[in-house]
Design a protein around this motif. Sequence first.
Motif, short mmCIF file in Angstrom:
data_model
loop_
_atom_site.label_atom_id
_atom_site.label_comp_id
_atom_site.label_asym_id
_atom_site.label_seq_id
_atom_site.Cartn_x
_atom_site.Cartn_y
_atom_site.Cartn_z
N GLU A 98 1.02 40.03 -73.89
CA GLU A 98 2.36 38.97 -74.75
C GLU A 98 3.29 39.69 -75.61
O GLU A 98 4.60 39.23 -75.02
N ARG A 147 1.19 31.28 -59.13
CA ARG A 147 1.53 31.13 -60.77
C ARG A 147 -0.20 30.81 -61.52
O ARG A 147 0.29 30.79 -62.85
N ARG A 181 8.28 34.41 -64.52
CA ARG A 181 8.34 33.13 -64.83
C ARG A 181 8.73 31.64 -64.12
O ARG A 181 9.00 31.15 -62.80
N LYS A 182 10.40 32.56 -64.84
CA LYS A 182 11.07 31.53 -64.20
C LYS A 182 11.80 31.96 -63.03
O LYS A 182 12.12 30.91 -62.04
N GLU A 200 -1.34 32.32 -64.51
CA GLU A 200 -1.74 31.80 -65.51
C GLU A 200 -2.98 32.60 -66.85
O GLU A 200 -2.80 31.90 -67.31
N GLU A 211 9.55 30.16 -60.21
CA GLU A 211 9.82 28.72 -60.26
C GLU A 211 11.20 28.72 -59.50
O GLU A 211 11.65 27.07 -58.92
N TYR A 245 5.16 42.61 -73.19
CA TYR A 245 6.19 41.89 -71.52
C TYR A 245 6.25 40.55 -72.04
O TYR A 245 6.68 39.95 -71.07
N ALA A 246 6.39 40.27 -73.18
CA ALA A 246 6.84 38.51 -73.14
C ALA A 246 8.16 38.25 -72.62
O ALA A 246 8.30 37.27 -72.03
N ALA A 247 9.15 39.33 -72.22
CA ALA A 247 10.45 39.39 -71.57
C ALA A 247 10.54 39.02 -71.21
O ALA A 247 10.65 37.98 -69.88
N ILE A 302 7.70 38.55 -68.65
CA ILE A 302 7.03 37.37 -67.98
C ILE A 302 7.90 36.25 -67.92
O ILE A 302 8.09 35.83 -67.13
N SER A 303 8.48 36.37 -68.91
CA SER A 303 9.62 34.58 -69.32
C SER A 303 10.60 35.20 -67.82
O SER A 303 10.63 34.20 -67.26
N ALA A 304 10.81 35.80 -67.62
CA ALA A 304 11.49 35.96 -66.50
C ALA A 304 11.42 35.92 -65.48
O ALA A 304 11.59 35.45 -64.01
#
Length: 288
Positions: A213, A198, A224-225, A202, A228, A216-218, A220-222
């Motif tokens: 970004e 992670r 990262r979640k 980053e 986690e 691929y924003a959506a 990439i956010s998924a």
Amino acid sequence: MPAPSSAAPRTVLVTGASTGIGAACARTLAARGWRVFAGVRKLADGEALAAGSEGRIIPLQLDVTNRDQIQSVVREISAQCGEAGLQGVVNNAGIALAGPLEFMPLDAFQRQFDVNVLGLVAVTQAVLPLIRKSRGRVVLMGSNSGFMCEPFLAGYGATKHAVEAIADSLRIELRPWGIEVALIEPGAIKTPIWSKSREAAEQLFVGMPPECEKLYAAPISALRKMVEKIPSSAIPPERVAGAVAHALESRRPRTRYPVGLDSIAGSLLVRIIPDRWLDWIIRKVMGL
């Protein structure tokens, strides 16, 4: 699985033994009576690992991308083992970097191959004369990503696909000498690799162009979640160490050891479900 023996200890080299799966393998094998040469990048990590092992864990500084260090480690092991040779090598050292393949820097992609593939091959080549002396075992650390790669892990998955091919070929090549080759295929394991991946991802994203970004924003956010959440559902590295011990000690070791429900299920799914259906399942699971 055979119980530890009171006879002269068998010896094994474990690479990437500082933390996670490698450390678990070193401790588990030492507890089972093995003398473990633990390859670590920092000797301080090796000293911490060896504490309380009653001398069964011997830390050796080893960066698998450093050919001089590999040769130095082999000379040290050869001096200590003599004609008895080495009974096993566990090629565990590895790194994982995540990010969209379209924008992943080629040096980051290459770094994963340098460690996960070329380092593995270099260590294996160097220790095989010692392994042959004892008709020992070669254990390669693969991954469920080696047969069913997740999005944004193309570089890591590519290295683990390569390890699958190496295992298949090497298993047949070494058969005339009675040397068994086993491939371990862990799923999600509770190890520092996730936090390291992670953090590394980053840093990769910082150096990527703005369109990365934007495009691929959506996903990439998924991603990262999902990363986690992985530690909460992952299994302990000792489960992998148990598979490694079986691969080293069993009279008839398996050729492949999927470890964890996600790896076992994945190995079945890729055989029975069409690619498009599997793509849909992965997108749903990852929230893409």
